[in-house]
Scaffold this motif. Structure first.
Motif, short mmCIF file in Angstrom:
data_model
loop_
_atom_site.label_atom_id
_atom_site.label_comp_id
_atom_site.label_asym_id
_atom_site.label_seq_id
_atom_site.Cartn_x
_atom_site.Cartn_y
_atom_site.Cartn_z
N TRP A 181 -7.62 -4.59 -2.13
CA TRP A 181 -6.74 -3.82 -2.49
C TRP A 181 -6.30 -4.16 -3.97
CZ3 TRP A 181 -5.22 0.95 -0.96
CH2 TRP A 181 -4.09 1.30 -1.53
N PHE A 183 -5.27 5.98 1.94
CA PHE A 183 -5.46 5.08 1.04
C PHE A 183 -6.74 5.14 0.28
CE2 PHE A 183 -2.42 3.29 4.48
CZ PHE A 183 -1.39 3.59 3.58
N ARG A 191 0.76 -1.26 -0.18
CA ARG A 191 0.07 0.26 0.02
C ARG A 191 0.78 1.18 -0.03
NH1 ARG A 191 -4.77 0.18 4.13
NH2 ARG A 191 -3.06 -0.05 5.63
#
Length: 458
Positions: A217, A409, A142
């Motif tokens: 993700w 994020f 990330r």
């Protein structure tokens, strides 16, 4: 901040190979299950004491992430303890990349020596080693890889895959697809050992929560939704009701209610004096007006508002990293939305709102607010224009995970919008490339196979 393990010499970190390098200076090689388990226990003590930054995370990590995002009003700067925008953190992020790898080294040593052993301690430590290593990779992905771009993931830069302890190896970066699949494989290996021993923290539902976050993700909506639903239905965790929310979210040490795992559950850290100071940093900067407006005309009816902000819009929420069931619910809602299962997505949003807002009326597709023109996020993870339903999911997520290090994020995942703030009379712009931190420069300089991230090549 991790302590150097007493059973191994310090890991000397001066090049790409150095996250694998252990110098033989008067150490004692472990042999028993208990000795190898102590390697994992040292890592777990850092989590429990609040020192860990690369697995669950700590309050320093939250300060960095919240300072770089848009939850707080960066135009009001009362001190230098919270960054104003991502450009301030670039140099420190190089060092954080370097400092994450000793944990991978420790896990590799445990994995190589405990694989095949059948004792309870060995299996518990081995499963935790796989899970911890997977969590480190998830967090590095990330921070140091560009967001998943469907169809291009085989050519996007990932991370070095460090599968064994080898002081001579100089690994290059694998693709993003290979790196994410590797992280998933680590979680699967951990789960295959039937991890139920709470002594090692990383039990079945903790590992499944991390795996779900990794799948999310990767935009694997189907697999993520299935796993999220498994956690919601079978883990025994339930969404914390409104009456118990404040006690859960502002618990100083205990993991209460819907908290699946959290950091800093005791006072064992020698840095507790420092953490008591750090807690005050985020309160020095008020929440942004845009964030406050998400709570509507009667914000006091939303327990997330009253448990997070004072009358000056300054943070009063306990600053600790955690994984909660509400995040799992919101991931499931977004997955369902991307798969055009709008009824399910909306039902999940309403379930969360019912447990957070007094006398709230259920949302319907007809009553969802239109997409706001002033949204910082204008497209979703697939590059499509924001819809009213996705906006509702994002709004609830922003309110729910305020000061938990999530918003940065979300911006990265959904379009990497460019925006600017004014501080000390100067304009600072968060450029698209700043959402991805640079690899440690010395690693790139020494290893010709190690590619730097775009924007930092010079």
């Amino acid at each position: 901040m991790r302590k150097i393990l007493y059973i191994f010499a310090a890991c000397v970190l001066t090049a790409c190979t150095n996250f694998l390098n252990v110098q033989p200076q008067g150490y004692v090689i472990p042999t028993t299950d208990e000795e190898f388990a102590s390697v994992i226990e040292t890592i777990l003590r850092d989590i429990e004491g609040g020192e860990d930054e690369f697995i669950i995370g700590n309050m320093e990590k939250i300060i960095r992430l919240e300072g770089c995002a848009d939850n707080l009003d960066a135009n009001v700067k009362t001190g230098n303890n919270v960054p104003s925008y991502a450009g301030e953190e670039i140099n420190s992020m190089q060092h954080k990349y370097r400092n994450a790898w000793p944990t991978v080294k420790d896990c590799n040593i445990v994995i190589e020596n405990l694989e095949g052993r059948t004792g309870k301690t060995a299996r518990g430590a081995l499963s935790a080693a796989y899970a911890i290593k997977g969590a480190v990779y998830y967090n590095l992905i990330r921070d140091y890889c560009e967001p998943w771009d469907a169809g291009k993931e085989s050519t996007q830069l990932g991370l070095p895959i460090v599968d064994r302890f080898d002081i001579e190896e100089m690994p290059a970066r694998a693709s993003l697809l290979e790196t994410c699949q590797y992280a998933i494989s680590l979680f699967d290996k951990a789960l295959a050992l039937d991890p139920q021993d709470k002594h090692f923290l990383f039990t079945e539902w903790v590992i499944k929560a991390f795996k779900a976050k990794m799948l999310f993700w990767m935009e694997d909506w189907d697999a993520c939704e299935i796993l999220c639903d498994d956690i919601m239905q079978n883990s025994g965790f339930r969404i914390t009701p409104r009456a118990e929310y404040d006690a859960m979210i502002n618990s100083e040490k205990a993991a209460k209610g819907e908290v699946i795992i959290r950091s800093h559950i005791n006072d064992s850290s020698e840095l507790d004096w420092y953490f008591s100071v750090v807690k005050k940093y985020l309160s020095s900067r008020p929440a942004s007006a845009k964030f406050v407006r998400l709570f509507g005309d009667e914000p006091s009816k939303d327990v997330r508002y009253t448990s997070s902000l004072d009358r000056k819009r300054q943070n009063i929420k306990v600053t600790e990293c955690k994984i909660r069931l509400s995040e799992i619910l919101l991931m499931s809602a977004e997955c369902a939305c991307h798969k055009n299962r709008t009824d399910k997505a909306l039902a999940l949003v309403n379930q969360l709102r019912e447990n957070r807002i007094e006398d709230v009326q259920p949302l319907t597709m007809a009553t969802l607010p239109a997409v706001r023109e002033g949204n910082l996020i204008k497209v979703d993870a697939l590059g499509n224009d924001l819809t009213p339903l996705l906006q509702a999911i994002f709004d609830e997520r922003q309110k729910e995970l305020f000061i938990e290090g999530d918003r940065w994020f979300e911006l990265k995942r959904n379009g990497r919008p460019e925006w600017w703030i004014v501080s000390n009379g100067l304009k600072y712009t968060t450029k698209e490339y700043l959402y991805t931190a640079p690899i440690y420069k010395t690693d790139v300089d020494i290893n010709p196979e190690m590619k730097q991230n775009p924007g930092y090549e010079k």
